[in-house]
Write a protein that holds these residues in place. Structure first.
Motif, short mmCIF file in Angstrom:
data_model
loop_
_atom_site.label_atom_id
_atom_site.label_comp_id
_atom_site.label_asym_id
_atom_site.label_seq_id
_atom_site.Cartn_x
_atom_site.Cartn_y
_atom_site.Cartn_z
N GLN A 571 0.81 -1.22 0.00
CA GLN A 571 0.00 0.00 0.00
C GLN A 571 0.85 1.28 0.00
OE1 GLN A 571 -3.16 -0.79 -0.42
NE2 GLN A 571 -2.39 -2.88 -0.18
N GLY A 572 2.15 1.10 0.11
CA GLY A 572 3.01 2.27 0.14
C GLY A 572 2.87 3.09 1.41
N GLN A 573 2.69 2.39 2.52
CA GLN A 573 2.60 3.10 3.81
C GLN A 573 3.96 3.66 4.19
OE1 GLN A 573 -0.18 3.58 5.40
NE2 GLN A 573 -1.30 2.38 3.94
N ASP A 574 3.93 4.60 5.11
CA ASP A 574 5.19 5.08 5.68
C ASP A 574 5.88 3.93 6.40
OD1 ASP A 574 4.75 7.53 4.69
OD2 ASP A 574 4.27 8.50 6.59
N ILE A 575 7.19 4.04 6.47
CA ILE A 575 7.98 2.96 7.01
C ILE A 575 8.54 3.36 8.36
CG2 ILE A 575 10.26 1.90 6.72
CD1 ILE A 575 9.59 1.79 3.73
N LYS A 576 8.33 2.49 9.35
CA LYS A 576 8.92 2.76 10.65
C LYS A 576 10.18 1.93 10.78
CE LYS A 576 4.65 3.71 12.92
NZ LYS A 576 3.62 3.11 13.76
N LEU A 577 11.29 2.61 10.80
CA LEU A 577 12.56 1.90 10.87
C LEU A 577 13.00 1.78 12.32
CD1 LEU A 577 14.82 0.65 9.16
CD2 LEU A 577 16.00 2.82 9.34
N THR A 578 13.16 0.55 12.78
CA THR A 578 13.57 0.34 14.16
C THR A 578 14.91 -0.38 14.20
OG1 THR A 578 12.45 -1.78 14.23
CG2 THR A 578 11.19 0.11 14.94
N GLN A 579 15.53 -0.28 15.37
CA GLN A 579 16.79 -0.96 15.56
C GLN A 579 16.61 -2.46 15.39
OE1 GLN A 579 19.54 1.01 15.84
NE2 GLN A 579 20.50 -0.95 15.38
N ASP A 580 15.47 -2.97 15.85
CA ASP A 580 15.20 -4.40 15.74
C ASP A 580 15.24 -4.86 14.29
OD1 ASP A 580 14.91 -4.60 18.39
OD2 ASP A 580 12.73 -4.79 18.41
N LYS A 581 14.63 -4.06 13.45
CA LYS A 581 14.55 -4.43 12.05
C LYS A 581 15.94 -4.44 11.42
CE LYS A 581 11.96 -5.71 8.76
NZ LYS A 581 11.09 -6.89 8.86
N ILE A 582 16.74 -3.52 11.84
CA ILE A 582 18.10 -3.45 11.33
C ILE A 582 18.90 -4.67 11.78
CG2 ILE A 582 20.26 -2.14 11.49
CD1 ILE A 582 18.45 0.39 11.68
N THR A 583 18.72 -5.02 13.06
CA THR A 583 19.40 -6.20 13.58
C THR A 583 18.95 -7.46 12.83
OG1 THR A 583 19.38 -5.16 15.74
CG2 THR A 583 19.89 -7.48 15.68
N GLU A 584 17.68 -7.54 12.58
CA GLU A 584 17.14 -8.69 11.88
C GLU A 584 17.82 -8.84 10.51
OE1 GLU A 584 12.86 -8.51 11.36
OE2 GLU A 584 13.08 -9.77 9.59
N ALA A 585 17.95 -7.73 9.82
CA ALA A 585 18.56 -7.76 8.49
C ALA A 585 20.04 -8.15 8.59
CB ALA A 585 18.40 -6.41 7.81
N ARG A 586 20.68 -7.66 9.63
CA ARG A 586 22.08 -8.01 9.84
C ARG A 586 22.19 -9.52 10.05
NH1 ARG A 586 25.11 -7.70 15.03
NH2 ARG A 586 23.13 -8.58 15.65
N ASN A 587 21.32 -10.05 10.89
CA ASN A 587 21.33 -11.49 11.15
C ASN A 587 21.07 -12.28 9.88
OD1 ASN A 587 21.69 -10.71 13.74
ND2 ASN A 587 19.67 -11.37 14.47
N PHE A 588 20.21 -11.74 9.06
CA PHE A 588 19.89 -12.42 7.81
C PHE A 588 21.11 -12.49 6.91
CE2 PHE A 588 17.78 -12.27 3.47
CZ PHE A 588 17.51 -13.63 3.45
N SER A 589 21.81 -11.39 6.81
CA SER A 589 22.98 -11.44 5.93
C SER A 589 24.02 -12.40 6.50
CB SER A 589 23.56 -10.04 5.68
OG SER A 589 23.99 -9.46 6.86
N ASN A 590 24.10 -12.48 7.81
CA ASN A 590 25.01 -13.45 8.40
C ASN A 590 24.55 -14.88 8.13
OD1 ASN A 590 26.21 -14.73 11.36
ND2 ASN A 590 27.49 -13.56 9.99
N LYS A 591 23.26 -15.06 8.14
CA LYS A 591 22.71 -16.39 7.86
C LYS A 591 23.07 -16.81 6.43
CE LYS A 591 20.08 -19.83 9.29
NZ LYS A 591 20.35 -20.60 10.52
N ILE A 592 22.89 -15.88 5.51
CA ILE A 592 23.24 -16.17 4.12
C ILE A 592 24.71 -16.56 4.02
CG2 ILE A 592 23.46 -15.18 1.80
CD1 ILE A 592 21.27 -13.17 2.63
N TRP A 593 25.49 -15.79 4.72
CA TRP A 593 26.93 -16.02 4.73
C TRP A 593 27.25 -17.44 5.22
CZ3 TRP A 593 31.00 -14.08 2.60
CH2 TRP A 593 32.27 -14.33 3.14
N ASN A 594 26.60 -17.82 6.30
CA ASN A 594 26.93 -19.09 6.91
C ASN A 594 26.39 -20.29 6.16
OD1 ASN A 594 28.62 -19.08 9.33
ND2 ASN A 594 27.27 -17.37 9.83
N VAL A 595 25.22 -20.13 5.59
CA VAL A 595 24.69 -21.26 4.83
C VAL A 595 25.56 -21.48 3.60
CG1 VAL A 595 23.01 -20.03 3.41
CG2 VAL A 595 22.63 -22.39 3.96
N SER A 596 26.05 -20.38 3.06
CA SER A 596 26.92 -20.49 1.90
C SER A 596 28.25 -21.12 2.30
CB SER A 596 27.18 -19.11 1.30
OG SER A 596 25.96 -18.47 1.05
#
Length: 897
Positions: A571-596
């Motif tokens: 819907q193109g709503q405004d985005i609330k950027l939180t520290q949690d979300k940033i951490t989640e993304a960081r963890n995700f990139s680490n997950k990609i790294w490790n599975v690879s």
RNA sequence: GGGCAGUUAGUUCAGCUGGUUAGAAUGCCUCGCUUACACCGAGGAGGUCGCUGGUUCGAGUCCAGCACUGCCCACCA
């Protein structure tokens, strides 16, 4: 084992390395004379004064996803970068710097000042472009543009002169929104309205011949008329008082004269139906030079306009006749607010003041410096927009331009329909100079200066948006008929926040349609604004800004991009950027790294990059899931739902690939069966490689890094130099296998339920294992050796697996049936044979099986590792909670009754 | 005054054209140092889907009304 690949992904080096590689190899520059279809985006040019903020980060991440995705799809892509000279903003920044140095722009003079701004631009203007590189943007830097460079200046001049010759431009003395601090006119949309507490002053204007209103017999409508105003100082410029023609109270007075208090100017009482008899006293003071409505009333009644303010908002009596000044001399040169205060005092002293009320009023502020804007009479240049706007509306109504999400169409059209003429001149020094020259009464308009002596150029410059309106084609070379213009215009998508639909998007459409006879883009992709955790706008003054560059330094551009993109909603709503979300993304990139890392670590030779034949259920399942993912992600990006696409990738990679397939794969990878091992290696590489390509538009750096490592371990030929130059995985419908998906999801469900039982009963992983296999007859032997083990009730690791194989008695796998089966050897105690049959009556079976397992487990006296008192405690807590809930719901019920 | 959006787990949000048991992340509670990853793994608790009606075999999902929140636009002195 691969010692050289670290456990934790550190993006800093990787990102720098690859961006350099991409840029140096000119991957972002489109192919010349390509037969491929072009796909073009021009960047919304950031201000040269700007530093990358989260809004930019989001906007450009979106564009980069689109560009990289289209590139992978085989388009000849161009994403054109550039910056905007940003008239007021830049001038203010440099003026501030000068002030610190103890000088000012006026001291320097125009020429020196402009020189100084250019110098500033050379020094700091590159900030934002460096920052865009950090974000990973696939911008073609060989085509970078700046709105004030020669070519684009030429375009702006052509724009003005053409419009002028078409009769669409005029100069007029009008009321403009004047910012006293910036010293320039600004357009209507550059004014921000804010409702503030103010006051309403009531002032008595004596009727001519009855000037002594302090007399106790004085009465409204006989001796004087009371008017109400929020800006009493403007009374100095009053040239009439208006009443509604139907207002009985004043009917007889229309045409009579009033004496303006203190000024003693004779002003008429006029009728004008703009006046609302219900409001205030039903009589309105008319100040044509300082109020837009009054200006119009003035036009209708040919009233004189008396300006009372200097450009920096001080009182001036320039237009007063001597006598008018007499009682108010002290106000001359006084600041507007001081003058207001003093004037009220004077009125009070002289008995002209009525009551004072608290009043809420909306006050306009300059969007740049936040100073209070004054309606101010001055000469300005205007564009007649009606006809151009009509064309621009039509383009959208005919579907030639589509807004995504669609609801912005209405906003756009509504705005365009009500469009007023556009004031394009600004009293600044930094900008495109207006190509008009004066020589006495003569006026010359042309692209080149007039010949002959004595011509003087108009001192004003254009509104920044007047130049950015041309951006989609001026950047490609217009007005020259360049090859780029032919190849790349019209562009494809414009990506921007909804906050500049009116400022910019609508104007680009107008100018594109008018000058190019072709819409500048076919899709306008509108996204929300980035806000803080509480939904507040990020701003320096609130101190709630999250700096994208800091985040990039800490966790990488990939993670930041992923965090932002995955927050986008359809819907193109405004985005609330939180520290949690940033951490989640960081963890995700680490997950990609490790599975690879895991996959790479388990490759012992070059792998064929294709699907093998001897697939088993989990293989067919993950490949099928991967096929669906390919379809879903490409469809979603085509639909501009990037957020959902990102979430799908996350879910697949983590939830399916890592949590299940990787665990299952260990069975084969750690086995002695080289055929199976190779099969599984190939599936792993196949799925991971393709997933990386799907993920690349979202996380360009990490995918490049891994892809390069991975692809080098395959036998693939003609490998592109970069994942950026590879392709979108092809959707192969024949690999979609609903049956496997069904079976697998059932299996997963069972395993989860068994784990559940296990956890509840406190049984440790090592005590219970679940075997699964899908036997074909010829595989009987394998099965009997118990090596079809795929999943323990915990996590499979190499050591536990080896242990299990070693310790498991030969007889653990017995009773092979021709159908899919589960075996659960309980460490030599008992074997449970679970027949799933044809997986038709799954539900019942699952229930039955679980009941059986539970029974067996409880019969076998397993020791719980959790201390009994802890279990007891937990149970008590639960009971308590349930009790509390009961009480609460009962109370609520009572209340409701 | 006009228009637009939102209201779903403690929190932040998904939930497309109405269809099994409403999802995710995070937080919380158990358990687990296990050679891909503790930036991890396993399990659990937690929701009358703002309110009231209506359409339907069936409604977070469609319709109407209401409430609250946010944003945009508008010249009421």
């Amino acid at each position: 084992m691969n010692q050289e690949i670290p456990k934790v992904y550190s993006p800093a080096e990787v990102e720098q390395k690859w961006y350099k590689f991409w840029e140096e190899n000119r991957f972002f520059t489109p192919e010349e004379d390509s037969s491929k279809k072009p796909f073009v985006i021009v960047i919304p040019p950031p201000n040269i004064t700007g530093n990358l903020h989260m809004g930019h980060a989001l906007d450009n991440s979106i564009q980069d996803v689109l560009i990289r995705y289209k590139k992978l799809q085989g388009f000849n892509t161009l994403w054109l970068p550039g910056t905007d000279h940003a008239g007021i903003a830049t001038q203010n920044v440099v003026a501030k710097a000068l002030k610190k140095e103890g000088t000012s722009k006026d001291q320097l003079g125009r020429e020196k000042f402009v020189e100084r701004v250019w110098k500033w631009k050379e020094e700091y203007g590159g900030n934002i472009t460096r920052q865009l590189r950090r974000l990973g943007c696939a911008l073609d830097w060989t085509r970078e543009r700046f709105t004030l460079e020669e070519g684009l200046s030429k375009a702006v001049t052509r724009e003005f002169v053409t419009l002028y010759n078409e009769g669409l431009i005029y100069r007029g003395k009008r009321l403009v929104n004047w910012c006293p601090k910036c010293g320039t006119a600004i357009s209507d949309i550059e004014v921000e309205h804010e409702t503030k507490k103010g006051r309403l002053w009531w002032i008595k204007y004596p009727i001519e011949g009855k000037s002594e209103i302090r007399n106790s017999k004085s009465e409204q409508g006989i001796d004087y008329i009371t008017v109400a105003t929020t800006r009493p100082e403007t009374m100095l410029g009053d040239t009439a008082v208006a009443v509604n023609s139907k207002d009985k109270r004043y009917k007889k007075l229309i045409g009579k004269m009033l004496i303006l208090p203190l000024v003693n100017r004779r002003i008429p009482i006029i009728k004008d139906d703009f006046v609302d008899p219900e409001f205030g006293t039903g009589a309105v003071k008319v100040t044509p030079a300082h109020d837009p409505n009054d200006f119009e009333i003035g036009e209708r009644h040919e009233l004189p306009r008396v300006n009372i303010l200097t450009p920096d908002a001080k009182i001036t009596f320039e237009q007063f006749v001597e006598e008018e000044k007499k009682e108010v001399t002290e106000l001359e040169g006084m600041d507007r607010y001081k003058a207001r205060q003093r004037l009220v005092e004077l009125l009070e002293e002289r008995g002209f003041l009525g009551k004072i009320e608290e009043y809420e009023t909306s006050i306009g502020h300059c969007y740049r410096c936040k100073d209070v804007v004054e309606p101010y009479l001055s000469d300005q240049w205007y564009v007649k927009v009606k006809d151009i706007a009509r064309e621009a509306i039509k383009a959208v109504e005919d579907g030639k331009i589509k807004y995504v999400p669609d609801r912005w169409t209405k906003v756009y059209i509504n705005w365009m329909v009500n469009l007023k003429d556009w004031c394009i001149s600004r009293q600044l020094w930094w900008g495109h100079r207006i190509p008009v020259w004066y020589h006495g009464e003569e006026v010359y308009v042309g692209e080149d200066p007039p010949k002959g002596e004595g011509w003087e150029q108009d001192p004003d410059v254009f509104d920044t948006w007047f130049s950015s309106a041309l951006w989609p084609f001026s950047t490609l070379g217009w007005p020259e008929e360049t090859k780029d213009l032919k190849t790349f215009y019209p562009t494809d998508v414009l990506v921007t926040g909804y906050d500049i639909i009116t400022f910019w998007v609508s104007r680009m459409i107008m100018m594109g349609v008018h000058f190019m006879k072709k819409e500048p883009f076919h899709t306008v992709f509108i996204h929300g604004l980035v806000r803080d955790a509480k939904g507040k706008k990020m701003s320096k003054s609130f101190g709630n800004v999250i700096d994208p560059l800091e985040i990039i330094d800490k966790i990488g551009a990939d993670a930041l991009r992923f965090a932002l993109i995955s927050l986008i909603t359809g819907q193109g709503q405004d985005i609330k950027l939180t520290q949690d979300k940033i951490t989640e993304a960081r963890n995700f990139s680490n997950k990609i790294w490790n599975v690879s890392r895991f996959v790479l670590m388990n490759l012992d030779k070059k792998i064929k990059l294709e699907i093998p034949d001897n697939l088993e259920l989990p293989d067919r399942w993950i490949i099928s899931r991967y096929q669906n993912l390919t379809k879903e992600v490409t469809d979603l990006i085509d639909d501009h739902d990037l957020g959902e696409a990102a979430r799908k990738l996350y879910e697949f990679l983590w939830g399916s690939f890592c949590d299940w397939y990787i665990e299952i794969s260990k069975n084969d990878l750690y086995s002695n069966d080289s055929k199976k091992k190779e099969k599984t290696q190939r599936v792993l590489v196949y799925v991971l490689e393709g997933t990386l390509r799907l993920l690349h538009p979202f996380m360009p750096f990490i995918t490049e890094e891994i892809w390069q490592l991975l692809i080098s371990k395959t036998n693939a030929k003609d490998i592109p130099k970069s994942i950026f130059l590879s392709s979108v995985p092809e959707y192969n419908k024949t690999k979609v296998d609903p049956k496997s998906e069904k079976e697998m999801s059932l299996l997963i469900e069972m395993i989860i339920k068994i784990r559940n039982i296990k956890a509840e009963m406190g049984i440790q992983t090592k005590e219970v294992e679940l075997c699964y296999f899908a036997p074909k007859r010829e595989e009987k032997e394998t099965i009997q050796r118990g090596e079809a083990f795929i999943k323990s009730l915990g996590r499979v690791t190499k050591s536990t697996w080896l242990k299990a194989i070693k310790e498991r008695p030969q007889q653990s796998a017995t009773g092979v049936a021709s159908n899919t089966q589960f075996f659960m050897p309980l460490k030599g105690l008992v074997d449970i044979n679970i027949e799933v049959g044809r997986l038709k009556k799954e539900e019942q079976k699952v229930g039955q099986v679980l009941a059986n397992i539970k029974k067996l487990l409880s019969n076998n006296n397993f020791t719980s590792k959790a201390p009994p008192e802890a279990v007891e405690k937990e149970r008590a807590r639960e009971k308590e909670l349930i009790e509390k809930k009961k009480i609460i719901s009962a109370r609520l019920k009572d209340l409701a009754v």
